[in-house]
Structures are given as C-alpha cells and as structure tokens.
Design a protein around this motif. Structure first.
Motif, PDB file in Angstrom:
ATOM      1  N   VAL A 224      -2.081   6.068 -12.903  1.00  0.00           N
ATOM      2  CA  VAL A 224      -1.572   7.078 -11.987  1.00  0.00           C
ATOM      3  C   VAL A 224      -1.264   6.423 -10.646  1.00  0.00           C
ATOM      4  O   VAL A 224      -2.050   5.616 -10.152  1.00  0.00           O
ATOM      5  CB  VAL A 224      -2.587   8.216 -11.803  1.00  0.00           C
ATOM      6  N   ARG A 225      -0.132   6.779 -10.077  1.00  0.00           N
ATOM      7  CA  ARG A 225       0.295   6.224  -8.803  1.00  0.00           C
ATOM      8  C   ARG A 225       0.184   7.254  -7.689  1.00  0.00           C
ATOM      9  O   ARG A 225       0.370   8.450  -7.920  1.00  0.00           O
ATOM     10  CB  ARG A 225       1.741   5.729  -8.888  1.00  0.00           C
ATOM     11  N   TYR A 226      -0.114   6.773  -6.511  1.00  0.00           N
ATOM     12  CA  TYR A 226      -0.191   7.609  -5.323  1.00  0.00           C
ATOM     13  C   TYR A 226       0.698   6.964  -4.255  1.00  0.00           C
ATOM     14  O   TYR A 226       0.763   5.739  -4.154  1.00  0.00           O
ATOM     15  CB  TYR A 226      -1.626   7.686  -4.797  1.00  0.00           C
ATOM     16  N   SER A 227       1.368   7.795  -3.483  1.00  0.00           N
ATOM     17  CA  SER A 227       2.220   7.274  -2.415  1.00  0.00           C
ATOM     18  C   SER A 227       2.103   8.142  -1.173  1.00  0.00           C
ATOM     19  O   SER A 227       1.956   9.362  -1.279  1.00  0.00           O
ATOM     20  CB  SER A 227       3.691   7.241  -2.847  1.00  0.00           C
ATOM     21  N   ALA A 228       2.208   7.488  -0.034  1.00  0.00           N
ATOM     22  CA  ALA A 228       2.284   8.239   1.214  1.00  0.00           C
ATOM     23  C   ALA A 228       3.625   8.968   1.270  1.00  0.00           C
ATOM     24  O   ALA A 228       4.631   8.486   0.725  1.00  0.00           O
ATOM     25  CB  ALA A 228       2.157   7.286   2.399  1.00  0.00           C
ATOM     26  N   ASP A 229       3.639  10.100   1.928  1.00  0.00           N
ATOM     27  CA  ASP A 229       4.884  10.874   2.035  1.00  0.00           C
ATOM     28  C   ASP A 229       6.006  10.048   2.665  1.00  0.00           C
ATOM     29  O   ASP A 229       7.168  10.186   2.297  1.00  0.00           O
ATOM     30  CB  ASP A 229       4.639  12.130   2.869  1.00  0.00           C
ATOM     31  N   SER A 230       5.640   9.199   3.600  1.00  0.00           N
ATOM     32  CA  SER A 230       6.641   8.444   4.341  1.00  0.00           C
ATOM     33  C   SER A 230       7.387   7.422   3.489  1.00  0.00           C
ATOM     34  O   SER A 230       8.462   6.953   3.879  1.00  0.00           O
ATOM     35  CB  SER A 230       5.989   7.741   5.533  1.00  0.00           C
ATOM     36  N   VAL A 231       6.825   7.058   2.344  1.00  0.00           N
ATOM     37  CA  VAL A 231       7.463   6.040   1.503  1.00  0.00           C
ATOM     38  C   VAL A 231       7.847   6.565   0.131  1.00  0.00           C
ATOM     39  O   VAL A 231       8.462   5.831  -0.663  1.00  0.00           O
ATOM     40  CB  VAL A 231       6.563   4.795   1.346  1.00  0.00           C
ATOM     41  N   MET A 232       7.506   7.803  -0.151  1.00  0.00           N
ATOM     42  CA  MET A 232       7.772   8.359  -1.474  1.00  0.00           C
ATOM     43  C   MET A 232       9.261   8.323  -1.775  1.00  0.00           C
ATOM     44  O   MET A 232      10.095   8.681  -0.944  1.00  0.00           O
ATOM     45  CB  MET A 232       7.233   9.778  -1.567  1.00  0.00           C
TER      46      MET A 232
ATOM     47  N   GLN B  83      -2.630   2.326   7.863  1.00  0.00           N
ATOM     48  CA  GLN B  83      -2.337   3.536   7.115  1.00  0.00           C
ATOM     49  C   GLN B  83      -2.079   3.224   5.644  1.00  0.00           C
ATOM     50  O   GLN B  83      -1.596   2.148   5.287  1.00  0.00           O
ATOM     51  CB  GLN B  83      -1.133   4.280   7.707  1.00  0.00           C
ATOM     52  N   PHE B  84      -2.383   4.180   4.821  1.00  0.00           N
ATOM     53  CA  PHE B  84      -2.191   4.068   3.388  1.00  0.00           C
ATOM     54  C   PHE B  84      -0.702   4.079   3.057  1.00  0.00           C
ATOM     55  O   PHE B  84       0.070   4.834   3.655  1.00  0.00           O
ATOM     56  CB  PHE B  84      -2.892   5.222   2.686  1.00  0.00           C
ATOM     57  N   VAL B  85      -0.306   3.262   2.069  1.00  0.00           N
ATOM     58  CA  VAL B  85       1.083   3.226   1.619  1.00  0.00           C
ATOM     59  C   VAL B  85       1.183   3.701   0.169  1.00  0.00           C
ATOM     60  O   VAL B  85       1.896   4.647  -0.134  1.00  0.00           O
ATOM     61  CB  VAL B  85       1.668   1.802   1.744  1.00  0.00           C
TER      62      VAL B  85
ATOM     63  N   PRO C 260      13.440   0.632  10.084  1.00  0.00           N
ATOM     64  CA  PRO C 260      12.723  -0.097  11.139  1.00  0.00           C
ATOM     65  C   PRO C 260      11.270   0.353  11.273  1.00  0.00           C
ATOM     66  O   PRO C 260      10.402  -0.472  11.584  1.00  0.00           O
ATOM     67  CB  PRO C 260      13.539   0.220  12.397  1.00  0.00           C
ATOM     68  N   GLU C 261      10.995   1.614  11.022  1.00  0.00           N
ATOM     69  CA  GLU C 261       9.620   2.106  11.134  1.00  0.00           C
ATOM     70  C   GLU C 261       8.713   1.615  10.010  1.00  0.00           C
ATOM     71  O   GLU C 261       7.502   1.866  10.026  1.00  0.00           O
ATOM     72  CB  GLU C 261       9.586   3.640  11.205  1.00  0.00           C
ATOM     73  N   ASP C 262       9.269   0.922   9.023  1.00  0.00           N
ATOM     74  CA  ASP C 262       8.444   0.299   7.992  1.00  0.00           C
ATOM     75  C   ASP C 262       7.904  -1.059   8.443  1.00  0.00           C
ATOM     76  O   ASP C 262       7.109  -1.680   7.733  1.00  0.00           O
ATOM     77  CB  ASP C 262       9.247   0.090   6.704  1.00  0.00           C
ATOM     78  N   THR C 263       8.330  -1.512   9.601  1.00  0.00           N
ATOM     79  CA  THR C 263       7.858  -2.786  10.133  1.00  0.00           C
ATOM     80  C   THR C 263       6.349  -2.743  10.346  1.00  0.00           C
ATOM     81  O   THR C 263       5.829  -1.847  11.024  1.00  0.00           O
ATOM     82  CB  THR C 263       8.550  -3.111  11.462  1.00  0.00           C
ATOM     83  N   ALA C 264       5.646  -3.682   9.725  1.00  0.00           N
ATOM     84  CA  ALA C 264       4.187  -3.705   9.789  1.00  0.00           C
ATOM     85  C   ALA C 264       3.674  -4.925   9.037  1.00  0.00           C
ATOM     86  O   ALA C 264       4.424  -5.584   8.321  1.00  0.00           O
ATOM     87  CB  ALA C 264       3.601  -2.435   9.166  1.00  0.00           C
ATOM     88  N   VAL C 265       2.396  -5.169   9.209  1.00  0.00           N
ATOM     89  CA  VAL C 265       1.695  -6.095   8.321  1.00  0.00           C
ATOM     90  C   VAL C 265       1.201  -5.281   7.134  1.00  0.00           C
ATOM     91  O   VAL C 265       0.554  -4.242   7.319  1.00  0.00           O
ATOM     92  CB  VAL C 265       0.518  -6.786   9.027  1.00  0.00           C
TER      93      VAL C 265
END
Length: 121
Positions: free
Chosen positions: A57-65, A46-48, A88-93
C-alpha cells in the motif's frame, strides 16, 4: 544496523522529472516499510510518500499526489521515488526512511543522509 544511501538528486527545470534511489545495506528493505521525507530551507521536515512492507500500500502527501510515485525493488534492496511535473516548491533535501513493520510517520528506525533536489523556475 541499516544504512540508507540516497542518490539521484540534482538540478532540474520546472516541469521536469527526476528519480531518486535509496539503497539499503545491513538489512533487507522487504522487512521494512519505506518512506521519503523532504526538508526545504528554513522549514520543517515533511512527509512525501511511503510504501508498506507487505501489502505494498502506498501513501502520498497531498502536495505530491499524482506527480510522485514510490516503488521498491526488493531484489535490489532499493526504494525509488519517481518525481515528475516538478515545481520550484519541491526544492528540498530528500531523505529516505525505514520503519520496521507497518508504515507510520512515528517510530522511524533509520534515516538516510539526504539528497538535494533543486527545481529552477
């Protein structure tokens, strides 16, 4: 051929911070729009966040904004992802990506191999 190498991942407690780096070689990051994606176990990539090539210009996913910030240092040929208030839900590669020209989630030209971020509760 551009090579992207991510670093800075690791284990952090919830609420903590990490800064990821993406160092480029074989090309100049100022020529590319740069982005970060992530893939959690058993889930799709998923995009971050992303930063455009020339406009900045910066773009961010809603989940990390409001928690994650992407930046670039063209002199160091490096892109960063500052992550705070980690959950914890930020856990990922986390993967770095480069796209020639303006940012789009399609047509990524180069990918890094990823760095693992683990957030403990």
């Amino acid at each position: 051929q551009v090579q992207l190498v991510e670093s800075g991942g690791g284990l952090v407690q919830a609420g903590g911070s990490l800064r990821l780096s993406c160092a480029a070689s074989g090309g100049t990051v100022s020529n590319y729009a740069m982005g970060w994606f992530r893939q959690a176990p058993g889930k799709e990539r998923q995009f971050v966040a992303a930063i455009d090539r020339s406009s900045g210009v910066r773009y961010s996913a809603d989940s990390v904004m409001g928690r994650f910030t992407i930046s670039r240092d063209n002199a160091k040929n490096t892109v960063y992802l500052q992550m705070s208030s980690l959950k914890p839900e930020d856990t990922a590669v986390y993967y770095c990506a480069a796209r020639w020209g303006s940012w789009s989630m399609n047509g990524i030209d180069y990918w890094g191999k990823g760095t693992l971020v683990t957030v403990s509760s």
